[in-house]
Design a protein around this motif. Structure first.
Motif, PDB file in Angstrom:
ATOM      1  N   PRO A  70       0.826  -1.209   0.000  1.00 59.30           N
ATOM      2  CA  PRO A  70       0.000   0.000   0.000  1.00 59.30           C
ATOM      3  C   PRO A  70       0.859   1.257   0.000  1.00 59.30           C
ATOM      4  CG  PRO A  70       0.168  -0.861   2.219  1.00 59.30           C
ATOM      5  CD  PRO A  70       0.911  -1.815   1.330  1.00 59.30           C
ATOM      6  N   ARG A  71       0.375   2.271  -0.727  1.00 62.34           N
ATOM      7  CA  ARG A  71       0.969   3.601  -0.602  1.00 62.34           C
ATOM      8  C   ARG A  71       0.509   4.194   0.735  1.00 62.34           C
ATOM      9  NH1 ARG A  71      -0.309   6.707  -6.228  1.00 62.34           N
ATOM     10  NH2 ARG A  71      -2.046   7.344  -4.911  1.00 62.34           N
ATOM     11  N   PRO A  72       1.126   5.274   1.172  1.00 64.64           N
ATOM     12  CA  PRO A  72       0.669   5.900   2.424  1.00 64.64           C
ATOM     13  C   PRO A  72      -0.809   6.308   2.394  1.00 64.64           C
ATOM     14  CG  PRO A  72       2.841   6.713   1.863  1.00 64.64           C
ATOM     15  CD  PRO A  72       2.378   5.870   0.690  1.00 64.64           C
ATOM     16  N   ASP A  73      -1.342   6.604   1.198  1.00 63.40           N
ATOM     17  CA  ASP A  73      -2.757   6.988   1.103  1.00 63.40           C
ATOM     18  C   ASP A  73      -3.684   5.769   0.997  1.00 63.40           C
ATOM     19  OD1 ASP A  73      -2.335   6.115  -1.513  1.00 63.40           O
ATOM     20  OD2 ASP A  73      -2.690   8.077  -2.429  1.00 63.40           O
ATOM     21  N   GLY A  74      -3.112   4.569   1.088  1.00 65.05           N
ATOM     22  CA  GLY A  74      -3.912   3.344   1.080  1.00 65.05           C
ATOM     23  C   GLY A  74      -4.096   2.697  -0.281  1.00 65.05           C
ATOM     24  N   ILE A  75      -3.731   3.381  -1.358  1.00 66.87           N
ATOM     25  CA  ILE A  75      -3.870   2.801  -2.703  1.00 66.87           C
ATOM     26  C   ILE A  75      -2.890   1.643  -2.850  1.00 66.87           C
ATOM     27  CG2 ILE A  75      -3.530   3.221  -5.173  1.00 66.87           C
ATOM     28  CD1 ILE A  75      -4.697   5.996  -4.722  1.00 66.87           C
ATOM     29  N   ARG A  76      -3.410   0.510  -3.329  1.00 67.22           N
ATOM     30  CA  ARG A  76      -2.568  -0.679  -3.492  1.00 67.22           C
ATOM     31  C   ARG A  76      -1.744  -0.574  -4.766  1.00 67.22           C
ATOM     32  NH1 ARG A  76      -4.901  -6.530  -1.915  1.00 67.22           N
ATOM     33  NH2 ARG A  76      -4.818  -7.002  -4.093  1.00 67.22           N
ATOM     34  N   THR A  77      -0.476  -0.894  -4.640  1.00 62.72           N
ATOM     35  CA  THR A  77       0.450  -0.831  -5.767  1.00 62.72           C
ATOM     36  C   THR A  77       1.122  -2.186  -5.949  1.00 62.72           C
ATOM     37  OG1 THR A  77       2.343  -0.171  -4.418  1.00 62.72           O
ATOM     38  CG2 THR A  77       0.958   1.606  -5.288  1.00 62.72           C
ATOM     39  N   VAL A  78       1.758  -2.346  -7.118  1.00 67.59           N
ATOM     40  CA  VAL A  78       2.598  -3.509  -7.383  1.00 67.59           C
ATOM     41  C   VAL A  78       3.936  -3.010  -7.915  1.00 67.59           C
ATOM     42  CG1 VAL A  78       0.688  -5.097  -7.788  1.00 67.59           C
ATOM     43  CG2 VAL A  78       1.645  -3.844  -9.706  1.00 67.59           C
ATOM     44  N   LEU A  79       4.973  -3.768  -7.632  1.00 66.86           N
ATOM     45  CA  LEU A  79       6.304  -3.403  -8.115  1.00 66.86           C
ATOM     46  C   LEU A  79       6.493  -3.958  -9.517  1.00 66.86           C
ATOM     47  CD1 LEU A  79       9.064  -2.142  -7.595  1.00 66.86           C
ATOM     48  CD2 LEU A  79       9.803  -4.394  -6.746  1.00 66.86           C
ATOM     49  N   LEU A  80       6.794  -3.064 -10.463  1.00 72.13           N
ATOM     50  CA  LEU A  80       7.051  -3.481 -11.840  1.00 72.13           C
ATOM     51  C   LEU A  80       8.461  -3.087 -12.263  1.00 72.13           C
ATOM     52  CD1 LEU A  80       3.708  -2.635 -13.685  1.00 72.13           C
ATOM     53  CD2 LEU A  80       4.437  -4.793 -12.651  1.00 72.13           C
ATOM     54  N   GLN A  81       8.961  -3.856 -13.212  1.00 65.90           N
ATOM     55  CA  GLN A  81      10.302  -3.664 -13.760  1.00 65.90           C
ATOM     56  C   GLN A  81      10.166  -3.292 -15.235  1.00 65.90           C
ATOM     57  OE1 GLN A  81      12.332  -7.281 -14.893  1.00 65.90           O
ATOM     58  NE2 GLN A  81      14.209  -6.536 -13.960  1.00 65.90           N
ATOM     59  N   HIS A  82      10.780  -2.163 -15.622  1.00 59.72           N
ATOM     60  CA  HIS A  82      10.879  -1.812 -17.038  1.00 59.72           C
ATOM     61  C   HIS A  82      12.125  -2.515 -17.559  1.00 59.72           C
ATOM     62  CE1 HIS A  82      10.856   1.508 -20.307  1.00 59.72           C
ATOM     63  NE2 HIS A  82      10.164   0.450 -20.672  1.00 59.72           N
ATOM     64  N   ARG A  83      11.893  -3.512 -18.394  1.00 60.23           N
ATOM     65  CA  ARG A  83      12.969  -4.401 -18.826  1.00 60.23           C
ATOM     66  C   ARG A  83      13.959  -3.680 -19.744  1.00 60.23           C
ATOM     67  NH1 ARG A  83      11.905  -9.718 -18.161  1.00 60.23           N
ATOM     68  NH2 ARG A  83      12.836 -10.304 -20.136  1.00 60.23           N
TER      69      ARG A  83
END
Length: 157
Positions: free
Chosen positions: A31-44
């Motif tokens: 979660p971001r501090p504002d509660g929005i869920r994120t995912v970690l992505l890689q720019h290949r």
């Protein structure tokens, strides 16, 4: 350090897939501090297979590894993620190659907060992306094919 999984596997039709013993990637949610869920992505990196696309940190499985072990090792190598801050929730086979034992397993995991990341040479960028923005990026075809089903998984955490 190269493991015994580095190399191509080939389907009956001659299509190549990275990872002699299969491959795995880490879908890390936080979660971001504002509660929005994120995912970690890689720019290949442009030189890599499907370079220039966005995907999960991941790569070839070594013969002695589980999918979970491979995904976490690759995330440590490619993003500098600390294994002790990651809680694995599920391992889902999201792709397979006909006529072989090759599979790609997405390991879904959570972190309590946005963890700092450090890209290695396989990435042009690492980014925590809100889940609702992922589909707008130019995704790796394999990740694009599985993203909506992965996003919809009902898992604890």
């Amino acid at each position: 350090m190269r493991g015994d999984g580095d190399g191509w596997a080939f389907s009956d039709a001659g299509v190549r897939f990275w990872g002699r013993h299969g491959a795995a990637g880490l879908l890390l949610r936080a979660p971001r501090p504002d509660g929005i869920r994120t995912v970690l992505l890689q720019h290949r990196a442009w030189w890599s297979h499907q370079g220039g696309t966005w995907a999960l940190p991941g790569g070839a499985r070594d013969s002695h590894e589980t999918a979970e072990e491979a995904a976490i090792r690759e995330a440590q190598e490619e993003a500098g993620l600390p294994a002790d801050r990651i809680v694995v929730r599920a391992a889902v086979v999201t792709a397979s190659a006909s006529g072989t034992s090759w599979t790609y397993t997405t390991v879904v995991a959570d972190a309590d907060e946005l963890l700092p990341v450090v890209p290695n040479r396989e990435s042009t960028e690492l980014r925590w992306v809100p889940e609702h923005d992922v589909s707008a990026l130019p995704l790796h075809p394999g990740f694009a094919a599985s993203w909506e089903s992965l996003r919809g998984l009902q898992l604890p955490g």
